[in-house]
Design a protein around this motif. Structure first.
Motif, PDB file in Angstrom:
ATOM      1  N   ASN A   1     -12.159   4.258  -4.157  1.00  0.00           N
ATOM      2  CA  ASN A   1     -12.064   3.042  -3.335  1.00  0.00           C
ATOM      3  C   ASN A   1     -10.898   3.075  -2.364  1.00  0.00           C
ATOM      4  OD1 ASN A   1     -14.270   1.883  -4.474  1.00  0.00           O
ATOM      5  ND2 ASN A   1     -13.187   0.329  -5.638  1.00  0.00           N
ATOM      6  N   SER A   2     -10.236   4.218  -2.232  1.00  0.00           N
ATOM      7  CA  SER A   2      -9.055   4.302  -1.373  1.00  0.00           C
ATOM      8  C   SER A   2      -9.450   4.267   0.103  1.00  0.00           C
ATOM      9  CB  SER A   2      -8.287   5.592  -1.670  1.00  0.00           C
ATOM     10  OG  SER A   2      -9.059   6.718  -1.311  1.00  0.00           O
ATOM     11  N   ALA A   3      -8.440   4.225   0.958  1.00  0.00           N
ATOM     12  CA  ALA A   3      -8.697   4.194   2.400  1.00  0.00           C
ATOM     13  C   ALA A   3      -9.465   5.439   2.844  1.00  0.00           C
ATOM     14  CB  ALA A   3      -7.376   4.078   3.154  1.00  0.00           C
ATOM     15  N   ASN A   4      -9.188   6.559   2.189  1.00  0.00           N
ATOM     16  CA  ASN A   4      -9.940   7.798   2.423  1.00  0.00           C
ATOM     17  C   ASN A   4     -10.613   8.187   1.120  1.00  0.00           C
ATOM     18  OD1 ASN A   4      -8.995   8.396   5.224  1.00  0.00           O
ATOM     19  ND2 ASN A   4      -6.997   8.462   4.197  1.00  0.00           N
ATOM     20  N   PRO A   5     -11.740   7.537   0.813  1.00  0.00           N
ATOM     21  CA  PRO A   5     -12.334   7.698  -0.516  1.00  0.00           C
ATOM     22  C   PRO A   5     -12.733   9.138  -0.844  1.00  0.00           C
ATOM     23  CG  PRO A   5     -13.841   6.574   0.992  1.00  0.00           C
ATOM     24  CD  PRO A   5     -12.525   6.655   1.678  1.00  0.00           C
TER      25      PRO A   5
ATOM     26  N   GLY B   1       0.490   4.358  -2.544  1.00  0.00           N
ATOM     27  CA  GLY B   1       0.464   5.751  -2.100  1.00  0.00           C
ATOM     28  C   GLY B   1       1.451   6.608  -2.866  1.00  0.00           C
TER      29      GLY B   1
ATOM     30  N   PHE C   1       0.835  -1.202   0.000  1.00  0.00           N
ATOM     31  CA  PHE C   1       0.000   0.000   0.000  1.00  0.00           C
ATOM     32  C   PHE C   1       0.873   1.256   0.000  1.00  0.00           C
ATOM     33  CE2 PHE C   1      -3.077  -3.106   1.684  1.00  0.00           C
ATOM     34  CZ  PHE C   1      -4.127  -2.854   0.811  1.00  0.00           C
ATOM     35  N   THR C   2       2.082   1.139   0.511  1.00  0.00           N
ATOM     36  CA  THR C   2       3.015   2.264   0.447  1.00  0.00           C
ATOM     37  C   THR C   2       3.372   2.580  -0.998  1.00  0.00           C
ATOM     38  OG1 THR C   2       3.939   1.721   2.614  1.00  0.00           O
ATOM     39  CG2 THR C   2       5.291   3.103   1.161  1.00  0.00           C
TER      40      THR C   2
END
Length: 207
Positions: A106-110, A22, A18-19
């Motif tokens: 769909n990201s962790a902070n959509p 990002g 996930f890094t």
């Protein structure tokens, strides 16, 4: 495809984290700088043959990575978006933009608003290039994953219908299948009358 991309100088993590995702998203955001998303529609046309080959190859494996190696999907979608911003748009840019919209949504902070803006950019770019080969993919991803986040679910129906029709016409059977299959489910969920829906679904099943 992965081996060919490496031959063209594209580097990517074999087992992305996930890094890594990002960092790929951050690279796109850095390229955007003060640009508005809508301004990307007016980018010049990409002319660099090697960059075009990279984009076409990366885009060709996006569906497979989404299913089989999902952490690679954002890496390659961001790669194609970055190339488009730096070197100009081509028809496959439309699929890259709508895929990037999916990633943001769909990201962790959509961020469904920004994702929706990239979706609209992709739809406009398909029309601008008359991108018949990429149209089914853009319509299917828009209808399946993005439009319903900011609009009534019923607005997905024409997109999925068009994805099915266009996919059959252009040989993009994968996205024709996605469009036809999910049209029935989405129609059911938005309270489409069952009798005509059953007949419509039967027609899609028999192609």
């Amino acid at each position: 495809a992965l081996s060919f991309l490496q031959q063209l100088g594209v580097t990517f993590p074999e087992n992305p984290t996930f890094t890594d995702i990002g960092k790929a998203i951050a690279a796109v955001q850095e390229l955007m700088a003060e640009r508005e998303i809508e301004d990307l529609l007016d980018l010049p046309e990409m002319k660099d043959g090697e960059k075009i080959a990279i984009m076409q190859t990366a885009n060709s494996i996006l569906p497979a990575t989404y299913i089989c190696k999902p952490l690679l999907f954002p890496i390659f979608a961001c790669l194609s978006v970055s190339l488009s911003i730096q070197y100009g748009n081509i028809s496959p840019s439309s699929y890259a933009y709508v895929s990037y919209g999916l990633i943001l949504s769909n990201s962790a902070n959509p961020d469904v608003i920004t994702g929706g803006r990239f979706c609209q950019l992709a739809l406009k770019l398909v029309d601008k290039f008359d991108a018949k080969i990429d149209k089914a993919a853009v319509l299917a991803v828009s209808g399946l994953f993005l439009i319903h986040r900011t609009s009534p679910l019923r607005e997905t129906r024409p997109l999925l219908q068009a994805a099915y029709t266009n996919g059959l016409e252009t040989g993009s059977y994968e996205f024709a299948g996605y469009g036809g299959y999910n049209l029935g489910a989405y129609s059911f969920w938005c309270n489409h009358p069952l009798a005509p829906l059953a007949e419509e679904t039967r027609a899609y099943c028999h192609g």
